[in-house]
Design a protein around this motif. Structure first.
Motif, PDB file in Angstrom:
ATOM      1  N   LEU A  14       1.049  -1.340  -0.006  1.00  0.00           N
ATOM      2  CA  LEU A  14       0.139  -0.054  -0.125  1.00  0.00           C
ATOM      3  C   LEU A  14       0.987   1.438  -0.182  1.00  0.00           C
ATOM      4  N   GLU A  34      -4.950   6.610   6.546  1.00  0.00           N
ATOM      5  CA  GLU A  34      -6.403   6.998   6.300  1.00  0.00           C
ATOM      6  C   GLU A  34      -7.093   5.682   5.764  1.00  0.00           C
ATOM      7  N   THR A  35      -6.282   5.051   5.017  1.00  0.00           N
ATOM      8  CA  THR A  35      -6.888   3.524   4.392  1.00  0.00           C
ATOM      9  C   THR A  35      -6.964   2.417   5.745  1.00  0.00           C
ATOM     10  N   LYS A  38      -9.993   3.676   8.193  1.00  0.00           N
ATOM     11  CA  LYS A  38     -11.466   2.730   7.929  1.00  0.00           C
ATOM     12  C   LYS A  38     -11.028   1.420   7.110  1.00  0.00           C
ATOM     13  N   ILE A  59      -9.613  -0.424  -0.624  1.00  0.00           N
ATOM     14  CA  ILE A  59     -10.266   0.842   0.041  1.00  0.00           C
ATOM     15  C   ILE A  59      -9.364   1.669  -0.227  1.00  0.00           C
ATOM     16  N   LEU A  60      -7.829   2.034  -0.617  1.00  0.00           N
ATOM     17  CA  LEU A  60      -6.995   2.924  -0.435  1.00  0.00           C
ATOM     18  C   LEU A  60      -7.309   3.725  -2.124  1.00  0.00           C
ATOM     19  N   HIS A  61      -8.000   3.106  -2.807  1.00  0.00           N
ATOM     20  CA  HIS A  61      -7.922   3.776  -4.296  1.00  0.00           C
ATOM     21  C   HIS A  61      -8.829   4.258  -4.173  1.00  0.00           C
ATOM     22  N   THR A  63     -10.362   5.816  -1.377  1.00  0.00           N
ATOM     23  CA  THR A  63      -9.809   6.834  -0.178  1.00  0.00           C
ATOM     24  C   THR A  63      -9.813   7.638  -1.633  1.00  0.00           C
ATOM     25  N   HIS A  64      -8.352   7.742  -2.410  1.00  0.00           N
ATOM     26  CA  HIS A  64      -7.321   8.772  -3.140  1.00  0.00           C
ATOM     27  C   HIS A  64      -8.381   9.079  -4.150  1.00  0.00           C
TER      28      HIS A  64
END
Lengths: 171, 265
Positions: A14, A34-35, A38, A59-61, A63-64
């Motif tokens: 990540l 942040e990822t 969440k 989730i990261l995607h 969030t970004h």
């Protein structure tokens, strides 16, 4: 592999993905934090036995993408491209800067597959799951994105590399 | 051929698979032969690979960054949450629910009061010998004084055969992997001239479970399932098919019952 070890490996991935997305190590770590926050909040939605990596990347995607949209409403000015972390010679850095700049010109749908596959950590199918798109769609976006990236870099590169060569010749 | 007539290399899945190293070996030579005669595809492949290398190396530079303590703390927190989630799904899954139900039915004749009542509390409670010994084994972790033989996980098949002979009864090591526990060691101890098979398990979070099986002599009581607590350790014990069972772990009453159910099955 224990859950802790698996998770630690994925967090490393990540951080790498986030660095290419944000071009800023501090912002990348903020995005990973942040990822994870969440993911903690949504841990009840994770299905044990399923693959943890696409779940985290998704989730990261998301969030970004949300952050990009928020940033776009704050300012329409294109952000300056920060200098990539120094690893190699000046020429490589210039090339990297060109590629990162060209990536920024691609639609998000094509940019993400290129970055995910460049990490060399997952199959096409797994990367497609990270972006929550069918495999065929993913392959199409990856291929079209790569060709678009090539065209942009070739267009940009012709001018900038000529200038660079001229400067080297002047020196 | 005009530019617009040329097929887009980006739409060729074989070229992409070649660049990404996912092409079957038998097709590699085929693609390489094609590239030798197709300058446009060759250039595209070279550039995709080069851009990919640049991005890969840039991404890898994240590994040179120092550890982020906040990320590390969140990672630990998430690992705990996911572990609990895994536990809950297993504990409430159909297989374990079925075996838990079977054990509770087994104990039903004694009623819930007996199940969780007897033996709970520290003061002066006397447990059956096989429970006290298992508790001592769990607390001291591999009590050497009573040991006759010890086996590692990879020796389990031979260990079970040998222990079954010693106990004059067929025994099997409980399968707790579906609950996230792997057997670490098995030992045969001798207590009051009676063999006791003890199995030690551990999960990825380093939580231990000790399980014992002791042959039940005809004159000994036949225990229904009991759950008790002592010094933070939960104990479940019962008798079944000529054996006394004891399961000990630092967990809650619901989880120890689930573990007991899994051991019983």
């Amino acid at each position: 592999m224990s859950l802790k070890t698996e998770l630690h490996t994925h967090v490393g991935s990540l951080r790498r993905y986030a660095l290419v997305l944000t071009r800023d190590p501090v912002a990348a770590d903020d995005l990973v934090q942040e990822t994870l926050l969440k993911a903690i909040a949504k841990s009840d939605t994770f299905q044990p036995g399923s693959n943890l990596r696409p779940w985290l990347f998704r989730i990261l995607h998301n969030t970004h993408v949300s952050e990009l949209r928020r940033a776009k409403t704050r300012t329409d000015a294109a952000p300056d491209l920060p200098d990539p972390v120094a690893r190699d010679c000046q020429h490589t850095q210039l090339e990297l800067k060109q590629v990162l700049g060209a990536l920024d010109q691609l639609p998000e749908a094509q940019r993400m597959p290129i970055i995910l596959i460049a990490l060399r950590e997952m199959s096409y199918a797994e990367a497609a799951r990270c972006l929550d798109v069918p495999l065929g769609t993913f392959m199409s976006r990856l291929g079209r994105g790569r060709e678009a990236l090539r065209r942009i870099v070739q267009g940009v590169g012709a001018g900038k590399l000529t200038i660079l060569k001229r400067k080297e010749g002047d020196a | 051929m005009t530019r617009t007539d040329t097929p887009d290399p980006g739409l060729d899945p074989d070229l992409m698979a070649y660049v990404d190293g996912t092409l079957a070996p038998e097709r590699m030579a085929e693609i390489e032969a094609r590239l030798a005669h197709d300058a446009q595809a060759r250039e595209a492949v070279a550039q995709w690979r080069h851009f990919g290398n640049l991005l890969h190396d840039y991404a890898a530079s994240a590994d040179d960054r120092p550890e982020n303590l906040q990320i590390a703390a969140l990672e630990r927190q998430l690992a705990r949450k996911l572990q609990k989630r895994r536990w809950r799904v297993v504990a409430f899954g159909p297989v374990v629910q079925r075996i838990a139900a079977s054990v509770l039915l087994f104990a039903a004749g004694w009623g819930t009061h007996a199940l969780y009542g007897s033996g709970t509390g520290n003061g002066g409670t006397v447990y059956p010998q096989f429970v006290s010994h298992t508790l001592a084994e769990h607390t001291a972790y591999k009590l050497a004084a009573f040991e006759r033989a010890s086996f590692e996980a990879y020796e389990m098949d031979a260990a079970l055969d040998w222990m079954s002979q010693q106990m004059q009864q067929k025994i099997d090591s409980p399968k707790l992997d579906r609950l996230g526990y792997q057997v670490e060691t098995a030992r045969l101890a001798v207590v009051d001239n009676q063999p006791v098979a003890v199995f030690y398990y551990r999960n990825p979070d380093n939580e231990r479970i000790t399980v014992s099986m002791t042959p039940r002599a005809l004159e000994q009581p036949d225990y229904s399932l009991r759950v008790a607590e002592r010094d933070g350790e939960r104990m479940a014990y019962w008798s079944s098919e000529g054996l006394h069972y004891a399961v000990i772990a630092a967990t809650d009453a619901g989880s120890i019952t689930t573990l007991a159910a899994a051991v019983q099955e």
